[in-house]
Design a protein around this motif. Sequence first.
Motif, mmCIF file in Angstrom:
data_model
loop_
_atom_site.group_PDB
_atom_site.id
_atom_site.type_symbol
_atom_site.label_atom_id
_atom_site.label_comp_id
_atom_site.label_asym_id
_atom_site.label_seq_id
_atom_site.Cartn_x
_atom_site.Cartn_y
_atom_site.Cartn_z
ATOM 1 N N MET A 1 0.853 -1.198 0.000
ATOM 2 C CA MET A 1 0.000 0.000 0.000
ATOM 3 C C MET A 1 0.890 1.250 0.000
ATOM 4 O O MET A 1 1.795 1.360 0.834
ATOM 5 N N PRO A 2 0.683 2.196 -0.899
ATOM 6 C CA PRO A 2 1.536 3.396 -0.944
ATOM 7 C C PRO A 2 1.484 4.179 0.372
ATOM 8 O O PRO A 2 0.439 4.254 1.033
ATOM 9 N N LEU A 3 2.622 4.763 0.738
ATOM 10 C CA LEU A 3 2.688 5.562 1.962
ATOM 11 C C LEU A 3 1.688 6.707 1.913
ATOM 12 O O LEU A 3 1.122 7.107 2.947
ATOM 13 N N ALA A 4 1.433 7.245 0.718
ATOM 14 C CA ALA A 4 0.507 8.368 0.582
ATOM 15 C C ALA A 4 -0.881 8.035 1.118
ATOM 16 O O ALA A 4 -1.568 8.911 1.656
ATOM 17 N N VAL A 5 -1.300 6.782 0.990
ATOM 18 C CA VAL A 5 -2.628 6.390 1.493
ATOM 19 C C VAL A 5 -2.682 6.567 3.008
ATOM 20 O O VAL A 5 -3.672 7.055 3.569
ATOM 21 N N TYR A 6 -1.602 6.187 3.693
ATOM 22 C CA TYR A 6 -1.555 6.348 5.154
ATOM 23 C C TYR A 6 -1.504 7.832 5.544
ATOM 24 O O TYR A 6 -2.089 8.224 6.563
ATOM 25 N N ILE A 7 -0.830 8.632 4.739
ATOM 26 C CA ILE A 7 -0.776 10.068 5.023
ATOM 27 C C ILE A 7 -2.163 10.703 4.853
ATOM 28 O O ILE A 7 -2.559 11.586 5.616
ATOM 29 N N LEU A 8 -2.907 10.235 3.860
ATOM 30 C CA LEU A 8 -4.283 10.716 3.699
ATOM 31 C C LEU A 8 -5.116 10.336 4.922
ATOM 32 O O LEU A 8 -5.965 11.114 5.373
ATOM 33 N N GLY A 9 -4.887 9.142 5.450
ATOM 34 C CA GLY A 9 -5.559 8.748 6.689
ATOM 35 C C GLY A 9 -5.178 9.641 7.850
ATOM 36 O O GLY A 9 -6.015 9.957 8.717
ATOM 37 N N LEU A 10 -3.908 10.089 7.887
ATOM 38 C CA LEU A 10 -3.471 11.026 8.925
ATOM 39 C C LEU A 10 -4.239 12.343 8.811
ATOM 40 O O LEU A 10 -4.652 12.927 9.823
ATOM 41 N N GLY A 11 -4.437 12.811 7.568
ATOM 42 C CA GLY A 11 -5.213 14.037 7.383
ATOM 43 C C GLY A 11 -6.635 13.894 7.876
ATOM 44 O O GLY A 11 -7.194 14.811 8.500
ATOM 45 N N ILE A 12 -7.246 12.739 7.630
ATOM 46 C CA ILE A 12 -8.596 12.496 8.134
ATOM 47 C C ILE A 12 -8.589 12.426 9.654
ATOM 48 O O ILE A 12 -9.521 12.889 10.320
ATOM 49 N N PHE A 13 -7.524 11.862 10.239
ATOM 50 C CA PHE A 13 -7.415 11.788 11.700
ATOM 51 C C PHE A 13 -7.405 13.181 12.329
ATOM 52 O O PHE A 13 -8.154 13.460 13.266
ATOM 53 N N THR A 14 -6.542 14.061 11.816
ATOM 54 C CA THR A 14 -6.430 15.389 12.427
ATOM 55 C C THR A 14 -7.725 16.185 12.260
ATOM 56 O O THR A 14 -8.204 16.812 13.212
ATOM 57 N N GLN A 15 -8.301 16.135 11.070
ATOM 58 C CA GLN A 15 -9.514 16.915 10.835
ATOM 59 C C GLN A 15 -10.747 16.237 11.444
ATOM 60 O O GLN A 15 -11.687 16.904 11.876
ATOM 61 N N GLY A 16 -10.731 14.896 11.486
ATOM 62 C CA GLY A 16 -11.825 14.182 12.120
ATOM 63 C C GLY A 16 -11.874 14.433 13.616
ATOM 64 O O GLY A 16 -12.953 14.444 14.228
ATOM 65 N N THR A 17 -10.708 14.628 14.229
ATOM 66 C CA THR A 17 -10.676 14.993 15.649
ATOM 67 C C THR A 17 -11.438 16.293 15.865
ATOM 68 O O THR A 17 -12.193 16.439 16.827
ATOM 69 N N SER A 18 -11.248 17.239 14.955
ATOM 70 C CA SER A 18 -11.966 18.509 15.060
ATOM 71 C C SER A 18 -13.471 18.315 14.925
ATOM 72 O O SER A 18 -14.259 18.987 15.594
ATOM 73 N N GLU A 19 -13.875 17.363 14.067
ATOM 74 C CA GLU A 19 -15.302 17.146 13.855
ATOM 75 C C GLU A 19 -16.019 16.770 15.141
ATOM 76 O O GLU A 19 -17.126 17.247 15.420
ATOM 77 N N PHE A 20 -15.393 15.918 15.959
ATOM 78 C CA PHE A 20 -16.073 15.376 17.137
ATOM 79 C C PHE A 20 -15.574 15.955 18.460
ATOM 80 O O PHE A 20 -16.129 15.653 19.509
#
Length: 405
Positions: A1-20
């Motif tokens: 799996m490309p590293l970029a996919v995990y980095i995209l997950g990191l972006g969802i983590f940081t912004q998803g934290t803000s959501e909730f």
Amino acid sequence: MPLAVYILGLGIFTQGTSEFMLSGLLPGMADLGVSIPDAGLLISAFAIGMVVGAPLLAIATMRWPRRRALVALQIVFIGAHVLGALAPGYWVLFATRIVGALCYAGFWGVAVATGVGLVPENARSRAVAIIAGGLTLATIVGVPAGTVLSQLAGWRSVFWAVAVLTAVSLACSLFTVRADAETSEQPRNVAAELRAMARPQLWLSFAITSSAFGSVIVTFSYLAPVLTGVTGLPEGWVPAELALFGLGGLAGLTIGGRTAQAHPIRTLIFGLGTLVVASALLAVTTGNPIITTVLVFVLGVGGFVTNPALQSRVFAIAPGAPTLVGAANTSAFNIGNTLAPMLGGMAISAGFGFASVAWVGAAIGAVGLLATVWAGYLQHRRQAGAHHPTTGGSKRTELPSRTAG
């Protein structure tokens, strides 16, 4: 799996934290001069911004290279949170929540489309599961950590922390999402994607998305008062129960990521069926702490096992609209996120008690389950027709759908 996919997950983590994160910050926001219910409207503002922002930002950034869109959206998201941390009053913070939600919604759509485009077709569900896993980690790690940080250093410190972590995600995106990652992709066009969106099966899938997420989020939204007011658990147990729900969600994502590509319909039926049964059982057993605790974990599994199938299936139904289908699906998630808790609140206000939200979740899940069975029937009928020669003596046969059940 490309590293970029995990980095995209990191972006969802940081912004998803803000959501909730506001669910744990509201008691400490008294310096804004508003009541807790008024402060709670900040959560609704974010959800509405997600519903509206996903398609609008998808269209606005469609002709941009993926990396440019991801970076630009994160820059504005960071700015909104810096301004939120410095907000002198309620309405400034309210505005920053809407702006942040718009960017997060746009990022979701672009991130999923990017992840899907970076991997072979048979790995799409796993890529989606990894990206969406960032949101699950946000509920397990980000939101509890934000609550602790707010208790130690005030609610504004959490906004600063989200801004800094998103800046880290942005920097990683610059190095891992390569500028030439999509050279094989066809040029994107708004009119062409809108035409590809005109498929009834696609909109049925959006309805399933709203139902599946709404079914679990209505119970999750009121889980704390259910646990303390009905089950009788002390408040100190609530974070552990929420973390248990998150662990169930992580398990569900892992399972769904492995089954969704080959069997999307079966995965959806399993997840929605689990939600219906677990919600109904929870509604009648909330007085038993042991059974309730087990069901909290099961709800997490059922609620998130569907996510990879919900996310990847729309790309298979409408491959000609990779940007808009991801954005519209993000809106569908947040329609469920907005309407389902409202229905739960109506049940509580009508005098049915906190446990009634689980019945609401079971009912919404049942609607989604029926819609999934119907989608499976339509798909089976289309595939069966594709295996027979067309009328008029033609020997041509169409290939079966890529979304096998």
